[in-house]
Write a protein that holds these residues in place. Sequence first.
Motif, PDB file in Angstrom:
ATOM      1  N   UNK A   1       2.907  -0.611   0.350  1.00  0.00           N
ATOM      2  CA  UNK A   1       2.256  -1.263   1.499  1.00  0.00           C
ATOM      3  C   UNK A   1       0.753  -1.354   1.262  1.00  0.00           C
ATOM      4  N   UNK A   2       0.249  -2.602   1.126  1.00  0.00           N
ATOM      5  CA  UNK A   2      -1.175  -2.810   0.868  1.00  0.00           C
ATOM      6  C   UNK A   2      -2.010  -2.799   2.132  1.00  0.00           C
ATOM      7  N   UNK A   3      -3.316  -3.068   1.965  1.00  0.00           N
ATOM      8  CA  UNK A   3      -4.245  -2.956   3.106  1.00  0.00           C
ATOM      9  C   UNK A   3      -4.455  -4.272   3.845  1.00  0.00           C
ATOM     10  N   UNK A   4      -4.121  -5.418   3.217  1.00  0.00           N
ATOM     11  CA  UNK A   4      -4.388  -6.705   3.870  1.00  0.00           C
ATOM     12  C   UNK A   4      -3.388  -6.977   4.986  1.00  0.00           C
TER      13      UNK A   4
ATOM     14  N   UNK B   1      15.029  -3.691   3.928  1.00  0.00           N
ATOM     15  CA  UNK B   1      13.779  -2.957   4.158  1.00  0.00           C
ATOM     16  C   UNK B   1      13.600  -2.756   5.658  1.00  0.00           C
ATOM     17  N   UNK B   2      13.199  -1.563   6.041  1.00  0.00           N
ATOM     18  CA  UNK B   2      12.901  -1.287   7.452  1.00  0.00           C
ATOM     19  C   UNK B   2      11.386  -1.284   7.621  1.00  0.00           C
ATOM     20  N   UNK B   3      10.878  -2.135   8.517  1.00  0.00           N
ATOM     21  CA  UNK B   3       9.443  -2.152   8.807  1.00  0.00           C
ATOM     22  C   UNK B   3       9.102  -0.915   9.642  1.00  0.00           C
TER      23      UNK B   3
ATOM     24  N   UNK C   1      -0.160  14.821  -4.441  1.00  0.00           N
ATOM     25  CA  UNK C   1       0.441  13.544  -4.061  1.00  0.00           C
ATOM     26  C   UNK C   1      -0.379  12.895  -2.953  1.00  0.00           C
ATOM     27  N   UNK C   2      -0.751  13.689  -1.948  1.00  0.00           N
ATOM     28  CA  UNK C   2      -1.536  13.186  -0.811  1.00  0.00           C
ATOM     29  C   UNK C   2      -2.934  12.784  -1.251  1.00  0.00           C
ATOM     30  N   UNK C   3      -3.565  13.576  -2.135  1.00  0.00           N
ATOM     31  CA  UNK C   3      -4.917  13.266  -2.616  1.00  0.00           C
ATOM     32  C   UNK C   3      -4.909  11.941  -3.381  1.00  0.00           C
ATOM     33  N   UNK C   4      -3.878  11.732  -4.218  1.00  0.00           N
ATOM     34  CA  UNK C   4      -3.766  10.489  -4.993  1.00  0.00           C
ATOM     35  C   UNK C   4      -3.563   9.296  -4.075  1.00  0.00           C
ATOM     36  N   UNK C   5      -2.728   9.483  -3.042  1.00  0.00           N
ATOM     37  CA  UNK C   5      -2.478   8.410  -2.077  1.00  0.00           C
ATOM     38  C   UNK C   5      -3.765   8.036  -1.340  1.00  0.00           C
ATOM     39  N   UNK C   6      -4.524   9.041  -0.904  1.00  0.00           N
ATOM     40  CA  UNK C   6      -5.797   8.788  -0.209  1.00  0.00           C
ATOM     41  C   UNK C   6      -6.760   8.023  -1.108  1.00  0.00           C
ATOM     42  N   UNK C   7      -6.853   8.446  -2.370  1.00  0.00           N
ATOM     43  CA  UNK C   7      -7.769   7.794  -3.311  1.00  0.00           C
ATOM     44  C   UNK C   7      -7.349   6.344  -3.559  1.00  0.00           C
ATOM     45  N   UNK C   8      -6.045   6.122  -3.684  1.00  0.00           N
ATOM     46  CA  UNK C   8      -5.558   4.774  -3.957  1.00  0.00           C
ATOM     47  C   UNK C   8      -5.912   3.820  -2.819  1.00  0.00           C
ATOM     48  N   UNK C   9      -5.678   4.249  -1.575  1.00  0.00           N
ATOM     49  CA  UNK C   9      -6.011   3.378  -0.431  1.00  0.00           C
ATOM     50  C   UNK C   9      -7.511   3.131  -0.349  1.00  0.00           C
TER      51      UNK C   9
ATOM     52  N   UNK D   1       2.833 -10.686  -1.916  1.00  0.00           N
ATOM     53  CA  UNK D   1       2.415  -9.416  -2.511  1.00  0.00           C
ATOM     54  C   UNK D   1       0.897  -9.347  -2.524  1.00  0.00           C
ATOM     55  N   UNK D   2       0.361  -8.175  -2.816  1.00  0.00           N
ATOM     56  CA  UNK D   2      -1.088  -8.000  -2.926  1.00  0.00           C
ATOM     57  C   UNK D   2      -1.427  -7.456  -4.301  1.00  0.00           C
ATOM     58  N   UNK D   3      -2.645  -7.779  -4.764  1.00  0.00           N
ATOM     59  CA  UNK D   3      -3.162  -7.154  -5.977  1.00  0.00           C
ATOM     60  C   UNK D   3      -4.671  -7.033  -5.866  1.00  0.00           C
TER      61      UNK D   3
END
Length: 695
Positions: free
Chosen positions: A551-554, A440-442, A582-590, A483-485
């Motif tokens: 990638x989660x928010x914490x 994995x590349x950070x 795709x972008x709208x779904x990503x924004x909503x998820x975050x 991991x995050x949940x």
Amino acid sequence: MPRKTQINKIRNIGIMAHIDAGKTTTTERILFYTGKLHRMGEVHDGAAAMDWMEQEKARGITITSAATTCYWKNHEIHIIDTPGHVDFTVEVERSLRVLDGAIAIFCAVGGVEPQTETVWKQAEGYHIPRLAFVNKMDRIGADFFNVIEMMKERLGANPIPLQLPLGSGENFKGIIDLISMKVLRYDEQSLGARWEIEDISAEYSEQADLYRHRILETASEYDDVVLEKVIEGQEPGEAELKRALRHGTLQVAIVPVLCGAAFKNRGVQPLLDAIVDYLPAPVDVPSVQGVDQKRGKQLEIKSSDEEPFTALAFKVLTDAHVGKLVYFRVYSGSAETGTYVLNPREGRKERLSRILEMHANKREDRKQVFAGDIVAAVGMRFTKTGDTLCDTRHPVLLESMHFPEPVISVSIEPRSKTDEDRLVEALNRLMDEDPTFKVQINEETGQTLIRGMGELHLEIIIDRLIKEFKVKAHVGKPQVAFKETITKTVQVEGRFIRQTGGRGQYGHVVLQLESAPQGTGFQFENRIIGGVIPKEYIPAISKGIHDSMSSGILAGFPVVDVKVTLLDGSHHPVDSSEIAFQAAASNAFFEGLKKADSVILEPIMKVEVVVPEDYLGDVLGDLNARGGQIYGIHARGDVQIVSAMVPLRNMFGYATDLRSKTQGRAVYSMHFYQYKRMNESESKKILEKIRGFAV
């Protein structure tokens, strides 16, 4: 070209057990007595033929599953010697997928040990018939009957002893064969190649009669001829008994148990006989299932040379001499060297440039392969572990293989541009070989992280990078794969609207996020009705969410165990596109993650420590200090077995600490159990450490 061995005389078997139970030593003896080796190599002096990697010789353990072929009594036996260390469980998993039978080896002193339980359950999952071989009967403290009881208690098995030991420890002289009711007393001078056959002495006759009676009872359940003879008080013949016991073994209802001391060359030839007598040929096991790619229907793959060619690639290896080697098991049909086969996952044809019959790291060219064969091929560029290989005119897809996610990572930084190029090439090769090894590349730091199943797993990988691939690099300290949940159900809206001079972008979604059951990863449900979002954009919405979960928010940990339901949204007849949704779904998820009370999950390890009574208090105190939960302590002989659940973050360096606390007399095993929510105070410490400031 006709096949060398009829399919009913082929045995595809694996040898599996806990680390240090004697798997590789037993395999070496099998190869010696079947004429594959002219001298026996020993694990302890680094001369075992099946442990051919430099890292295996140095550590005296098996890392890769090595394949070999040998012959015994007109039968062709393909053997895969698998690792016992839990960090290399993928090697066991992928081997079991292509095997028809297995030999489980138990240490006569240790009995059923933790990794034995793990591989036994893996074999149960594949419904694989097994024999048990109780090894190391020559060791002080060897107890054959204790191992039988442990098999019942800890494995839920139905063990049927077909042999009894003649003595134990230093007095182990031979075997009582309960089928022939004779004693095999081994000749010390002939390396176990010769033995005397004797009658059972009065000392052992009562015990032998007791276990013989149990064999007759069991055999009666699986064969009417045997049942009839037993009812009439007649003795069934050896061939009749073996036939009945074979039926029970093939149904995975019984486990025939044999005993011996592989290191002292006792009991190996009867074990070979048992492989032939009780373990299945490819035609004795259920047909594998596949999907016909042309018709989209399920179909059975029959073990026959007359059927179209179908095989499963179960292992990829980089070889210094021939390059990429792909091991595969042929389920049906035949193929010749130089022919093309189809890889349906890739949709590409692959050429079988050379077909090789493998013997550890040595090889013999084959002109043709048939149903039931396990071989390796050179010349395949695109095939990965778990891929199907099939006839180009009959595309079929077999079920692929599933592997666990890594739980530990380390950073690696090449020292120069030359090393960077070598590192990239080496990592790609190693990922080809090992599906549980990830890179994995950070994105923020540009740092390369390599991820694996445990400290030893990554230690071996790094060792190979340095010695085999000649990469010079700085390696960081091991890190836990958190991991995050989420813990709350929330409803969120996401928009992506861009208006420029030409055509714009428009995507609008309403999502519900909720916690999903542990281990489910990501679930997506579409509840759109009336076409407010056209169905061609739904996959893009799912992809936008799935990509965002990396990638989660914490602290940027991957997000898992979330169910997302698409409730509503809107579209624009001109400006809407897959990218916009795709972008709208990503924004909503975050946005949803911020509201849904995200928490950190950490890997919990199942730990078992075998410790002398004198040091029990120190071991318990240490495990408690590491945040462990003790859930079992029981005696086994003169030692105590401690079972605990401990967070992985507290287990680094445990091997060294345990040695020093117990003067090297305790041993332990550890494997991943589950991800569990971390408590608030510990989460806070982790976040402070990662972010570098107080939370």
